[in-house]
Design an enzyme around this catalytic site. Structure first.
Site, PDB file in Angstrom:
ATOM      1  NE  ARG A   1      -4.342  -1.684   1.657  1.00 49.45           N
ATOM      2  CZ  ARG A   1      -5.167  -2.184   2.449  1.00 49.45           C
ATOM      3  NH1 ARG A   1      -4.967  -2.163   3.780  1.00 49.45           N
ATOM      4  NH2 ARG A   1      -6.117  -3.014   2.060  1.00 49.45           N
TER       5      ARG A   1
ATOM      6  N   GLY B   1      -9.537  -9.157  -1.950  1.00 42.03           N
ATOM      7  CA  GLY B   1      -8.491  -9.772  -1.179  1.00 42.03           C
ATOM      8  C   GLY B   1      -8.235 -11.285  -1.627  1.00 42.03           C
TER       9      GLY B   1
ATOM     10  CE  LYS C   1     -22.555 -16.004   4.628  1.00 45.20           C
ATOM     11  NZ  LYS C   1     -22.536 -14.877   5.801  1.00 45.20           N
TER      12      LYS C   1
ATOM     13  N   GLY D   1     -14.158  -3.488  -0.175  1.00 47.45           N
ATOM     14  CA  GLY D   1     -15.364  -3.175  -0.210  1.00 47.45           C
ATOM     15  C   GLY D   1     -15.646  -1.939  -1.139  1.00 47.45           C
TER      16      GLY D   1
HETATM   17  P1  AMP Z   1     -15.894 -13.964  -0.062  1.00 44.74           P
HETATM   18  O1  AMP Z   1     -15.490 -13.206   1.276  1.00 44.74           O
HETATM   19  O2  AMP Z   1     -17.461 -14.058  -0.236  1.00 44.74           O
HETATM   20  O3  AMP Z   1     -15.209 -13.785  -1.314  1.00 44.74           O
HETATM   21  O4  AMP Z   1     -15.690 -15.501   0.045  1.00 44.74           O
HETATM   22  C1  AMP Z   1     -14.222 -15.912   0.211  1.00 44.74           C
HETATM   23  C2  AMP Z   1     -14.217 -17.293   0.919  1.00 44.74           C
HETATM   24  O5  AMP Z   1     -15.287 -18.055   0.068  1.00 44.74           O
HETATM   25  C3  AMP Z   1     -12.884 -17.969   0.854  1.00 44.74           C
HETATM   26  O6  AMP Z   1     -12.608 -17.987   2.254  1.00 44.74           O
HETATM   27  C4  AMP Z   1     -13.276 -19.368   0.450  1.00 44.74           C
HETATM   28  O7  AMP Z   1     -12.776 -20.411   1.381  1.00 44.74           O
HETATM   29  C5  AMP Z   1     -14.930 -19.272   0.323  1.00 44.74           C
HETATM   30  N1  AMP Z   1     -15.349 -20.369  -0.444  1.00 44.74           N
HETATM   31  C6  AMP Z   1     -15.141 -20.588  -1.692  1.00 44.74           C
HETATM   32  N2  AMP Z   1     -15.818 -21.529  -2.338  1.00 44.74           N
HETATM   33  C7  AMP Z   1     -16.075 -22.394  -1.387  1.00 44.74           C
HETATM   34  C8  AMP Z   1     -16.809 -23.683  -1.086  1.00 44.74           C
HETATM   35  N3  AMP Z   1     -17.192 -24.449  -2.081  1.00 44.74           N
HETATM   36  N4  AMP Z   1     -17.229 -23.928  -0.007  1.00 44.74           N
HETATM   37  C9  AMP Z   1     -16.932 -23.153   1.183  1.00 44.74           C
HETATM   38  N5  AMP Z   1     -16.324 -21.999   1.210  1.00 44.74           N
HETATM   39  C10 AMP Z   1     -15.831 -21.654  -0.015  1.00 44.74           C
END
Ligand code: AMP
Length: 406
Positions: free
Chosen positions: A45, A364, A207, A387
């Site tokens: 950064r 990230g 999610k 974000g």
């Molecule tokens: P996000 O913060 O929504 O971008 O999600 C990132 C997280 O999604 C990471 O820590 C991944 O381990 C998790 N992730 C991705 N694919 C899967 C999966 N099939 N099952 C559980 N967690 C997942």
């Protein structure tokens, strides 16, 4: 209004104003990580802000840098002092950086008055005052007293209306974007609003609920939308596939169906994984998995989808190869665990291999994946804002950007 026509894309920058002899307040993002010994452990950064700082020095400005660091919750807690950052910055610039132990007050005013042209000071953590995050008017005025011009180069905090990102601009003029901010607006804004086509968006992560608005906004602009990671299971479940014990948001099925419907209406090629790597056990603490297996669209009972399979990688890579603009945000699986990381790294590979395309990496986890795969230098742009990037892609007005001169 489409994003490309959005005011965000027509901001004045440091190249549009005269800087010589002016005291310039520069909001940077020096929120860096530290090791156990209290040393800065990653200078990314700080390095990212150098082009703006060096330009200001060469133009003969008196540079006053301000940043937050961590969450001191409005209290002066030296654990979150920016003093170590001043040292690193000085080494990088090969020039002294005057560290000031406060960010407002008469002593600070006197110190910045005494700066010569091309000299630099760094203020102490603005979040030592709760008035910073409260966007307090008096505190904003106190900050504004230090300078004759304002530059925002902290895209990562531009989605927050704080005193040093928004409030201060009421009392300082001109107020313009730095180079880093300018590049974020160009790539996340212009390049995705009027993309060279085909434009492929790759979204992953845990999610659907976190990315509803971004999916919706990008369906208006993309030619292909690839959805991987656990998010994909809510889509597959919505299409009546079996998802076993995979991470799922059953209450978001309607949203997934609406996105599928919108993709059809807008002629967007929406791609979901056609196979998954599955296991019977995921232990995040020890980073271990049970036995592994690859299956097609349906996941048997008690099994968990942890990554996209090789057929999906092939299918997605082909689309990536044919794209002229690529946006990648979110991992394709549990990439923190080696045996569930192959899908994410293969997609990072495919993106890096397409040298013809404009490739934009955000979030990230995707940035980590691209850097760990050794392809950091092979992509066009890596966004610094987590974000803020998502909110910007959603088409939201970012207060820190909106406050600048158009
Ligand atoms: P996000 O913060 O929504 O971008 O999600 C990132 C997280 O999604 C990471 O820590 C991944 O381990 C998790 N992730 C991705 N694919 C899967 C999966 N099939 N099952 C559980 N967690 C997942």
């Amino acid at each position: 209004m489409s994003l490309g026509d959005n005011i965000h894309c027509h901001m004045k920058t440091i190249e549009d104003i005269s800087l010589s002899g002016r005291r310039v307040f520069v909001r940077v993002d020096f929120n860096v990580p530290f090791d156990e010994k209290g040393q800065v452990s990653d200078t990314t950064r700080i390095v990212a802000a150098l082009p703006t700082i060096q330009y200001l020095i060469h133009q003969g400005a008196k540079v006053i840098l301000a940043s937050h660091l961590g969450r001191p919750d409005g209290e002066k807690n030296l654990k979150y002092s920016l003093a170590p950052v001043a040292k690193v910055l000085s080494e990088l610039l090969k020039q002294p950086v005057l560290f000031l132990p406060d960010c407002i007050g008469t002593d600070v005013q006197r110190a910045v008055q005494a700066l010569g042209n091309g000299e630099i000071s760094l203020l102490e953590n603005v979040r030592f005052y709760k008035e910073e995050t409260d966007n307090d008017e008096n505190f904003s005025k106190e900050l504004a007293k230090l300078a004759d011009a304002y530059v925002n180069d902290a895209f990562g905090t531009a989605h927050r209306a704080h005193a040093s990102t928004a409030g201060i601009t009421k009392f300082l003029s001109p107020k313009v974007a730095g180079f880093l901010m300018g590049r974020e607006l160009e790539f996340l804004g212009k390049k995705t609003a009027h993309p060279e086509r085909p434009f492929t968006v790759i979204l992953g992560g845990a999610k659907v609920s976190d990315k509803i608005s971004v999916i919706d906004a990008l369906l208006d602009r993309a030619d292909n939308m690839i959805i991987g990671g656990a998010m994909a299971y809510t889509f597959l479940f919505a299409q009546r596939h079996r998802t076993g014990n995979s991470l799922l948001e059953p209450d978001k099925v309607d949203i997934a169906l609406a996105a599928i419907q919108k993709a059809k209406q807008k002629n967007v090629n929406l791609l979901l994984p056609v196979d998954s790597v599955i296991t019977d056990l995921v232990d995040f603490e020890t980073r271990t998995l049970g036995t592994l297996q690859t299956v097609g669209l349906d996941i048997p009972e008690n099994m968990i989808g942890i990554d996209i399979g090789t057929k999906s990688v092939e299918l997605f890579s082909k689309i990536i190869q044919q794209s002229k603009t690529i946006l990648f945000n979110g991992p394709m699986g549990i990439f923190e665990i080696k045996d569930a990381a192959k899908g994410t790294f293969s997609i990072a590979d495919a993106i890096a291999k397409n040298r013809e395309a404009i490739s934009i990496i955000g979030g990230g986890d995707s940035i980590k994946a691209i850097n760990e795969s050794g392809h950091g230098k092979d992509v066009t742009f890596i966004s610094t804002g987590g974000g803020a990037s998502l909110e910007f892609l959603e088409g939201k007005i970012l207060p820190g950007v909106d406050a600048l001169d158009k």
